[in-house]
Every structure is written in C-alpha cells, then in structure tokens.
Design a protein around this motif. Structure first.
Motif, PDB file in Angstrom:
ATOM      1  N   ASP A   6       0.677  -1.174   0.011  1.00 11.61           N
ATOM      2  CA  ASP A   6      -0.076  -0.025   0.047  1.00 11.61           C
ATOM      3  C   ASP A   6       0.932   1.484  -0.055  1.00 11.61           C
ATOM      4  OD1 ASP A   6      -2.012  -1.505   0.027  1.00 11.61           O
ATOM      5  OD2 ASP A   6      -2.595  -1.503   2.124  1.00 11.61           O
ATOM      6  N   GLU A  10       1.431   4.258  -3.067  1.00 10.47           N
ATOM      7  CA  GLU A  10       1.101   5.536  -2.924  1.00 10.47           C
ATOM      8  C   GLU A  10       2.166   6.542  -2.889  1.00 10.47           C
ATOM      9  OE1 GLU A  10       0.182   5.788   1.519  1.00 10.47           O
ATOM     10  OE2 GLU A  10      -1.825   4.696   0.832  1.00 10.47           O
ATOM     11  N   TYR A  89      -5.504   2.209  -6.816  1.00  8.78           N
ATOM     12  CA  TYR A  89      -5.345   2.685  -5.516  1.00  8.78           C
ATOM     13  C   TYR A  89      -6.933   3.097  -5.291  1.00  8.78           C
ATOM     14  CZ  TYR A  89      -5.254   6.551  -2.230  1.00  8.78           C
ATOM     15  OH  TYR A  89      -5.095   7.153  -1.158  1.00  8.78           O
ATOM     16  N   THR A  93      -9.318   2.123  -2.113  1.00  6.55           N
ATOM     17  CA  THR A  93      -9.576   3.057  -1.180  1.00  6.55           C
ATOM     18  C   THR A  93     -11.045   3.411  -1.389  1.00  6.55           C
ATOM     19  OG1 THR A  93      -9.054   4.753  -2.642  1.00  6.55           O
ATOM     20  CG2 THR A  93      -7.503   4.250  -0.961  1.00  6.55           C
ATOM     21  N   PRO A 186     -14.673  -0.519   1.087  1.00  2.00           N
ATOM     22  CA  PRO A 186     -13.945   0.621   1.300  1.00  2.00           C
ATOM     23  C   PRO A 186     -14.684   1.792   0.855  1.00  2.00           C
ATOM     24  CG  PRO A 186     -13.148  -0.465  -0.631  1.00  2.00           C
ATOM     25  CD  PRO A 186     -14.160  -1.421   0.179  1.00  2.00           C
ATOM     26  N   HIS A 188     -14.578   6.420   0.700  1.00  2.00           N
ATOM     27  CA  HIS A 188     -13.867   7.467   0.636  1.00  2.00           C
ATOM     28  C   HIS A 188     -14.726   8.815   0.827  1.00  2.00           C
ATOM     29  CE1 HIS A 188     -10.334  10.135  -0.198  1.00  2.00           C
ATOM     30  NE2 HIS A 188     -11.316  10.821  -1.066  1.00  2.00           N
TER      31      HIS A 188
END
Length: 215
Positions: A6, A10, A89, A93, A186, A188
C-alpha cells in the motif's frame, strides 16, 4: 506485506505526479522565457542599446541550447503510468464512481451477491487485460521499437498495462475477500482532510467569514 505494498503504491503515484508536474513547469517556464528574452532583444535593437542586445542575445541562444523536446512525451508516459496505478489505488480506497441506487434498495442477501459479482467481474476483466498486456509487452520486447523523443524501448512504456492491470485485479480480489468476511466496502469521504479532525474542521467553518451569521 500488504501495508508495504500500500505504501509503495502511494509513493509511486505521488512521485509520478510530482515529477510530471515539475517537468511541465520547467518546460512552460523555458518556453515563455525564450519569448520574453526575444522581446528584450527586439526592444534593445529598436532603441539601439548595444549592451542589452548583446546580453539578451547571449541569454537567448544559451537558453535555446537546452533541449526540452522530450518533456511532453515523458509527461504523457508518466501520466499513463499514474493512471494505471491510480486506478488500482481507487479500487482499494473506494474512490471509483459507481451507481448503486438499485443495489442498495435490494435485500441484504441479494445485495451482497450483486456486489461480489461486480467485484469478481472487475477482477476477471483486469486480469484478462493484464494477461493480454503482458503478451503484448513480451512481443514488443522482441522488436527494436523505441519512443520518438526519449528513445526508450517501447516495451518499457507499455509495461504499465500488465503491471497496473494485475495490481488492480489483486485489489478487486482483496476488496471482494474483505467484503465477504465483513460485509463492508472501502469508502472514501471526499470531505475528509488528512491531519484535520472533524471538530477542527467544524470550528474553522464557523469562524469563516463566508459562513452566514445568525441575526
């Protein structure tokens, strides 16, 4: 291991954005600086200022010797790589846009089936794209094809397709497994800012001069 992946994901995305932004800034500044110095040369000639004309001509040809023709091509490559890994990604997320109005109105059991089907379909699709991309890159590596400006082997450029697609496939499977175990996806929060808690944000809004005041 997953935490390291992860973090690496990033860092890679942030680095690609930073490098592309820096290159674009330098290229634009270089282009406009040449135009500005050319105007100074014209002004110096029109007003017969010999020293300014000589200095500006020297600066112009010195700056012109810096070749940034490759900047546009490199930025395109960087943004392609960023998009591929950014998509993975986004799966992890939960920032991808999805229309789930009908699914959310279904009974819980049927809703879970549809969500798992969607996640596994995404994994299948990206796995197929990754495999096709890997096959394409393998055959591309057998040729001498290079990019026009950077002269980088094209198989390196297209390597973003299998790498990004396989990572996205893994993220779909990861999210599907987590949903199967916990029933949670997930999510956001677009209003959340890292490092700022909700109380601090609320206080800032209240103190803002743009916030309507009660009479």
């Amino acid at each position: 291991m997953l935490r390291a992946l992860d973090r690496l994901e990033e860092i890679l995305i942030a680095s690609l954005i930073a490098v592309a932004t820096l290159i674009i800034f330098v290229a634009v500044a270089h282009r406009y600086s040449l135009g500005l110095i050319a105007d100074v040369v014209g002004f110096a000639r029109a007003n017969d200022i010999a020293w300014l004309s000589a200095a500006s001509r020297s600066a112009y040809f010195g700056l012109r010797s810096v070749n940034l023709v490759w900047a546009q091509e490199l930025c395109i490559i960087l943004f392609v790589w960023m998009a591929k890994f950014g998509a993975a990604y986004g799966v992890r997320t939960g920032i991808h846009v999805g229309i789930d109005v009908l699914i959310n109105k279904m009974p819980a059991r049927r809703r879970n089936v549809f969500i798992l089907f969607g996640l596994l379909s995404g994994a299948l699709f990206t796995g197929i794209i990754g495999s096709l991309g890997a096959n394409f890159v393998f055959h591309m590596a057998q040729t001498s094809a290079i990019s026009p400006d950077l002269e980088v082997p094209m198989w390196i450029v297209y390597l973003a397709i299998p790498l990004g697609s396989y990572l996205m496939c893994f993220r779909f499977l990861q999210v599907a497994l987590a949903f199967f175990r916990t029933g949670e996806l997930p999510h956001h929060d677009h209003g959340h800012v890292d490092g700022v808690d909700e109380d601090t944000a609320a206080s800032a809004i209240v103190r803002s001069p743009l916030t309507p005041k009660e009479v």
